[in-house]
Design a protein around this motif. Structure first.
Motif, PDB file in Angstrom:
ATOM      1  N   LEU A 177       0.836  -1.205   0.000  1.00  0.00           N
ATOM      2  CA  LEU A 177       0.000   0.000   0.000  1.00  0.00           C
ATOM      3  C   LEU A 177       0.868   1.250   0.000  1.00  0.00           C
ATOM      4  N   TRP A 178       1.854   1.276   0.881  1.00  0.00           N
ATOM      5  CA  TRP A 178       2.744   2.444   0.960  1.00  0.00           C
ATOM      6  C   TRP A 178       3.396   2.716  -0.398  1.00  0.00           C
ATOM      7  N   CYS A 179       3.941   1.684  -0.989  1.00  0.00           N
ATOM      8  CA  CYS A 179       4.688   1.882  -2.239  1.00  0.00           C
ATOM      9  C   CYS A 179       3.771   2.259  -3.391  1.00  0.00           C
ATOM     10  N   ALA A 199       0.829   3.868  -3.099  1.00  0.00           N
ATOM     11  CA  ALA A 199       0.448   5.260  -2.847  1.00  0.00           C
ATOM     12  C   ALA A 199       1.629   6.196  -3.085  1.00  0.00           C
ATOM     13  N   GLY A 200       2.823   5.690  -2.873  1.00  0.00           N
ATOM     14  CA  GLY A 200       4.030   6.491  -3.062  1.00  0.00           C
ATOM     15  C   GLY A 200       4.463   6.614  -4.513  1.00  0.00           C
ATOM     16  N   GLY A 201       3.727   5.991  -5.408  1.00  0.00           N
ATOM     17  CA  GLY A 201       4.006   6.170  -6.827  1.00  0.00           C
ATOM     18  C   GLY A 201       5.037   5.237  -7.410  1.00  0.00           C
ATOM     19  N   ILE A 202       5.446   4.251  -6.646  1.00  0.00           N
ATOM     20  CA  ILE A 202       6.351   3.227  -7.199  1.00  0.00           C
ATOM     21  C   ILE A 202       5.540   2.375  -8.186  1.00  0.00           C
ATOM     22  N   PRO A 203       6.105   2.035  -9.330  1.00  0.00           N
ATOM     23  CA  PRO A 203       5.334   1.264 -10.305  1.00  0.00           C
ATOM     24  C   PRO A 203       4.840  -0.058  -9.720  1.00  0.00           C
ATOM     25  N   ALA A 245       1.134   6.184 -11.396  1.00  0.00           N
ATOM     26  CA  ALA A 245       2.032   6.680 -10.344  1.00  0.00           C
ATOM     27  C   ALA A 245       1.205   7.094  -9.134  1.00  0.00           C
ATOM     28  N   GLY A 246       0.694   6.106  -8.428  1.00  0.00           N
ATOM     29  CA  GLY A 246      -0.030   6.385  -7.190  1.00  0.00           C
ATOM     30  C   GLY A 246      -1.531   6.456  -7.330  1.00  0.00           C
ATOM     31  N   GLY A 247      -2.089   5.969  -8.420  1.00  0.00           N
ATOM     32  CA  GLY A 247      -3.528   6.079  -8.637  1.00  0.00           C
ATOM     33  C   GLY A 247      -4.362   5.207  -7.705  1.00  0.00           C
ATOM     34  N   LEU A 256      -4.054   1.138  -6.187  1.00  0.00           N
ATOM     35  CA  LEU A 256      -3.967   1.041  -4.729  1.00  0.00           C
ATOM     36  C   LEU A 256      -4.982   0.032  -4.195  1.00  0.00           C
TER      37      LEU A 256
END
Lengths: 191, 150
Positions: free
Chosen positions: B59-61, B63-67, B90-92, B96
């Protein structure tokens, strides 16, 4: 029609054996002690990956919503920057977006672990336009997040305060299996 | 002669570089993963950075925009660029909501420079989280569950 941008890398590729190139010369990238990391300093153009692959090309590389890539000048390879330089679970788009479409120089770590499918994966640490003297650290993500989420201001790292993450955990728990199951798992693991 | 054929072939192949490519329609089933943790090994081996153990970090990654990627059952990773009309890779919100879920995807595959890129046109099935590995690994990373929540 083949442009010079495409032709020169084409000739370089044809003249080069099919082995991974070494881009470590001149790199000042900091090690993250990752198994497959390789320091890599190279020139590239910042592109919208979806645009590059499919021709679906909104203005300004999607304005920060899309993944951005680096088309390396030396060999025309599309490198995918997965990570910025912050140790805070954040990607590289906020760092690259100000350079959308520009020719840049980047310094960071390539991840090359073909056994996992990790080829041309990159962690960007520094970026600057070609010809500029000053580097920009690739660490702006948390500032951009704070500007977008003023209601989440407070102490602690962003990922503890992010409204969407908090909502997801409140709904399904830390292990994502529902709140009752989450409670049982925590009892199992921590008591 | 062979050299000439190779050169011509190379130039034809590279004439397409930087231009939109034809995709290939595929159906693939697998888990929506955080590709930085999976590829880098920063949180541990590949079996530890999937499933329920790694869900909060996923979830963190995301939301953080990591692919995010789709880790197929054969081990192939597909980098997800779009899901059902949402190109917010990128975080959509869409990606998520699917963090750690096993899905069946129907979409278009684009291959470039050793990576597989996927435009998911339809999430055919969403089975939720099916890899339940929390007993093997605990939360990954350990601080994913904060002290006060244990």
């Amino acid at each position: 029609m083949i442009s010079m941008r495409q032709l020169i890398p084409a000739l370089l590729v044809l003249a080069t054996p099919a082995v991974a190139q070494d881009f470590s010369e001149g790199s000042h990238a900091k090690s993250w002690n990752l198994y497959a990391e390789q320091p890599a300093l190279f020139q590239a153009q910042v592109v919208d990956v979806l645009c590059e692959l499919t021709g679906d090309c909104p203005e300004n590389c999607g304005g920060g919503d899309r993944q951005l890539g680096l088309v390396r000048a030396a060999d025309d390879v599309l490198v995918l920057p997965n990570k910025n330089s912050q140790a805070a679970f954040n990607g590289a788009v906020a760092e690259l977006l100000p350079f959308c479409g520009a020719e840049v120089e980047v310094d960071g770590l390539l991840i090359d672990d073909p056994d996992l499918g990790a080829v041309n994966i990159y962690q960007v640490q520094l970026i600057r336009k070609v010809g500029d003297a000053e580097w920009t650290k690739a660490d702006s993500w948390t500032k951009v997040w704070a500007e977008k989420n003023p209601e989440a201001a407070g102490k602690g790292p962003w990922y503890r305060r992010d409204p969407r993450v908090k909502a997801a955990i409140a709904k399904d728990g830390y292990f994502g299996l529902g709140l009752e199951t989450d409670k049982d798992i925590k009892e199992l693991l921590f008591e | 002669m062979l050299r000439a054929i190779s050169l011509a072939g190379g130039l034809i192949a590279l004439a397409g570089a930087g231009m939109a490519a034809e995709g290939t329609r595929i159906q693939v089933t697998g888990e929506i993963i955080d590709t930085w943790c999976y590829f880098s090994g920063v949180m541990g081996g590949p079996d530890a950075v999937v499933g329920s153990a790694h869900h909060t970090c996923a979830l963190w990654c995301s939301a953080g925009g990591i692919p995010v990627g789709l880790l197929a059952e054969d081990g192939t990773v597909y980098m997800v660029l779009k899901i059902e009309g949402s190109a917010d890779s990128a975080g959509g919100d869409t990606q998520l909501k699917l963090a750690s879920h096993r899905i069946e995807a129907d979409g278009m595959l684009y291959e470039r420079d050793g990576l597989n890129y996927l435009v998911v046109e339809n999430v055919v099935t969403d089975d939720g989280i099916t890899v339940q590995n929390h007993e093997d690994y605990g939360p990954v990373p350990p601080f994913a569950v904060p002290e006060g929540e244990r």
